[in-house]
Write an enzyme that holds these catalytic residues in place. Structure first.
Site, mmCIF file in Angstrom:
data_model
loop_
_atom_site.group_PDB
_atom_site.id
_atom_site.type_symbol
_atom_site.label_atom_id
_atom_site.label_comp_id
_atom_site.label_asym_id
_atom_site.label_seq_id
_atom_site.Cartn_x
_atom_site.Cartn_y
_atom_site.Cartn_z
ATOM 1 N N HIS A 1 0.871 -1.183 0.000
ATOM 2 C CA HIS A 1 0.000 0.000 0.000
ATOM 3 C C HIS A 1 0.910 1.236 0.000
ATOM 4 O O HIS A 1 1.788 1.345 -0.857
ATOM 5 C CB HIS A 1 -0.934 -0.108 1.216
ATOM 6 C CG HIS A 1 -2.068 0.863 1.259
ATOM 7 N ND1 HIS A 1 -2.502 1.578 0.177
ATOM 8 C CD2 HIS A 1 -2.873 1.247 2.303
ATOM 9 C CE1 HIS A 1 -3.523 2.348 0.535
ATOM 10 N NE2 HIS A 1 -3.757 2.178 1.821
ATOM 11 N N HIS B 1 -2.231 -2.280 -9.579
ATOM 12 C CA HIS B 1 -3.247 -1.712 -8.680
ATOM 13 C C HIS B 1 -4.465 -2.612 -8.695
ATOM 14 O O HIS B 1 -4.811 -3.156 -9.747
ATOM 15 C CB HIS B 1 -3.637 -0.295 -9.141
ATOM 16 C CG HIS B 1 -4.291 0.492 -8.065
ATOM 17 N ND1 HIS B 1 -5.632 0.391 -7.799
ATOM 18 C CD2 HIS B 1 -3.780 1.364 -7.174
ATOM 19 C CE1 HIS B 1 -5.923 1.178 -6.782
ATOM 20 N NE2 HIS B 1 -4.817 1.776 -6.375
ATOM 21 N N ASP C 1 2.563 5.586 -6.409
ATOM 22 C CA ASP C 1 3.831 5.546 -5.673
ATOM 23 C C ASP C 1 5.057 5.472 -6.582
ATOM 24 O O ASP C 1 6.184 5.551 -6.099
ATOM 25 C CB ASP C 1 3.841 4.332 -4.734
ATOM 26 C CG ASP C 1 2.867 4.504 -3.589
ATOM 27 O OD1 ASP C 1 2.818 5.615 -3.045
ATOM 28 O OD2 ASP C 1 2.166 3.545 -3.246
#
Ligand code: ACO
Length: 441
Positions: free
Chosen positions: A281, A320, A376
């Site tokens: 995450h 994702h 990210d």
């Protein structure tokens, strides 16, 4: 034709909106109402082999295909790569809005006018203080403790500082502590950063914006005037906007699950921070930088991607659960990273990241699995160009996401149909057996 009882049905189904199910075990037929393209999981309970049967349950370990609530905060179309907060596209918000405007939007579902924004900012600014007890707690911690652990500990401790926050059924109490958490999280994060880097405490400056104060509190040497580069403030503000909410992600789900027990909001968001810390995450931003640092040369990129395909490594910052297309946040951040990093001249890590992206998105392994860069992939590069070490990155994510956690917590607490989150399991252990005394084991 049997009609299973509908529990907590909140939408209305027309006559055509029916899922007809035949249970071949019994030959029975059932009609399950469809609302918003969903069926009620509790309706499955009426599908039984006999009266004593518990009834059917859906099995969905990662909650990949289970809607856990109705929510008006944020919309994602993962196939198209669309993210909107209250109908506004993330790309436009990142370009035109300050983080404070977006916080107001996420909490109130409307963008503020100038007066509403000024009032909101003043309220947040007034709460940007660090309670003495949390300061003492931080000073007692090992400076080598991971910054996310330090943040979690400090957030949890605020429950002791504000015991009145336990009155979670009072809307005004929820509002006050929501504002306080948005205000205090950057202060806790920044003072933790100062503590780890050996800098002394510092106060916020009332004339500075939220993001300016956040950076000032981290970077201004004690006793000196704030002097944070405007480009850095702009980039930090945009990053906070991009991280503000992302509907039912792992950490928001943790906040909801823990908050559903009616615990105080400080404990609920501590659970969110704990979930965010994980490498799958929010912790991925730290792992991306470590991955980029481990690839020494552009020529090593193909071999690295092969090791991701064989399962030896994972391409951090890629993939994702919801996006099967470019994460729209990654597109904005990728461009921002180019702008920020370019200022400082050619950057090896940026070049490696770009090569990884270019090669991966043309490679069968990644295209077949619809793996694209996520939020990210490039964010760490910007934080790194600002001079921060990878261990701090997830804390910045948490500062931005705090408002999203709280908006979902508020939505849940205000919902009269809210029930404690308590999933089911399929038991796979021993059947009942006789107890064995210690001396016979
Ligand atoms: N690198 C290599 N292979 C991958 C990656 C990756 N980053 N992500 C997924 N895969 C592969 C899986 O091995 C699997 O392959 P298989 O079908 O041959 O078994 C397939 O793609 C599907 O992946 P799942 O793990 O089932 O996808 P899931 O939806 O469960 O996980 C996740 C999503 C956790 C984000 C995953 O893509 C991942 O681990 N990415 C790297 C970590 C990361 O960047 N996390 C940040 C996500 S954004 C955020 O949370 C803020």
């Amino acid at each position: 034709m049997e009609e299973p009882s509908a529990d907590s049905a909140t939408g209305t189904a027309s006559e055509q909106d029916i899922l007809a199910v035949t249970d071949r075990r019994t030959g029975q037929q059932y009609e399950l109402p469809i609302t918003d393209d969903t069926i009620q999981a509790m309706d499955l309970r009426g599908i039984k082999v006999n009266e004593g049967d518990f009834g059917m349950m859906p099995f969905d370990p990662g909650l990949s295909n289970t809607a856990v609530c109705r929510s008006s905060v944020c919309f994602i179309d993962g196939e198209q790569g669309i993210l909107e907060y209250s109908g506004y596209r993330i790309e436009e918000l990142a370009e035109h809005c300050s983080y404070m405007e977006v916080c107001y939007l996420v909490l109130n579902r409307e963008l503020p006018n100038a007066e509403q924004l000024a009032e909101f900012e003043a309220e947040v600014r007034a709460d940007m203080v660090m309670p003495e007890s949390v300061m003492r707690l931080q000073n007692a911690m090992d400076p080598d403790l991971h910054p996310m652990s330090m943040l979690q500990t400090s957030l949890a401790a605020l429950a002791g500082e504000y015991p009145e926050a336990a009155e979670v059924l009072e809307p005004e109490v929820r509002r006050q502590h929501t504002m306080r958490l948005i205000a205090m999280t950057p202060v806790i994060a920044a003072l933790g950063f100062r503590f780890r880097t050996g800098a002394g405490p510092i106060d916020i400056r009332p004339e500075l914006s939220y993001s300016e104060n956040f950076l000032h509190m981290m970077l201004t040497p004690t006793g000196e005037e704030p002097n944070v580069a405007p480009a850095m403030v702009k980039a930090m503000d945009a990053l906070l906007v991009l991280h503000a909410d992302h509907e039912q992600n792992c950490s928001t789900n943790a906040v909801r699950a823990v908050g559903s027990s009616q615990v105080n909001p400080y404990s609920a968001v501590t659970a969110g921070a704990a979930a965010l810390h994980g490498p799958l995450h929010g912790g991925a931003n730290q792992k991306v930088l470590e991955m980029l640092e481990s690839i020494e040369d552009l020529a090593d990129v193909p071999a690295f991607l092969e090791s991701c395909q064989s399962g030896d490594k994972r391409l951090m910052g890629f993939g994702h659960r919801v996006y099967k297309n470019y994460d729209p946040r990654a597109k904005v951040i990728g461009k921002l990273a180019g702008d920020v990093v370019d200022v400082a001249g050619p950057n090896r890590m940026l070049e490696i990241a770009q090569a990884l992206e270019k090669t991966a998105i043309e490679d069968d392994y990644f295209t077949k699995r619809k793996l694209f860069p996520n939020v990210d992939f490039y964010s760490g590069m910007i934080y790194s160009a600002m001079g921060f070490c990878p261990r701090s990155f997830t804390v910045f994510f948490a500062v931005g996401r705090m408002v999203g956690w709280l908006a979902h917590w508020e939505e849940m607490m205000a919902d009269v149909n809210n029930r404690i989150v308590r999933p089911r399991q399929i038991y796979t252990g021993y059947p009942r057996r006789d107890f064995v005394p210690m001396d016979q084991r």
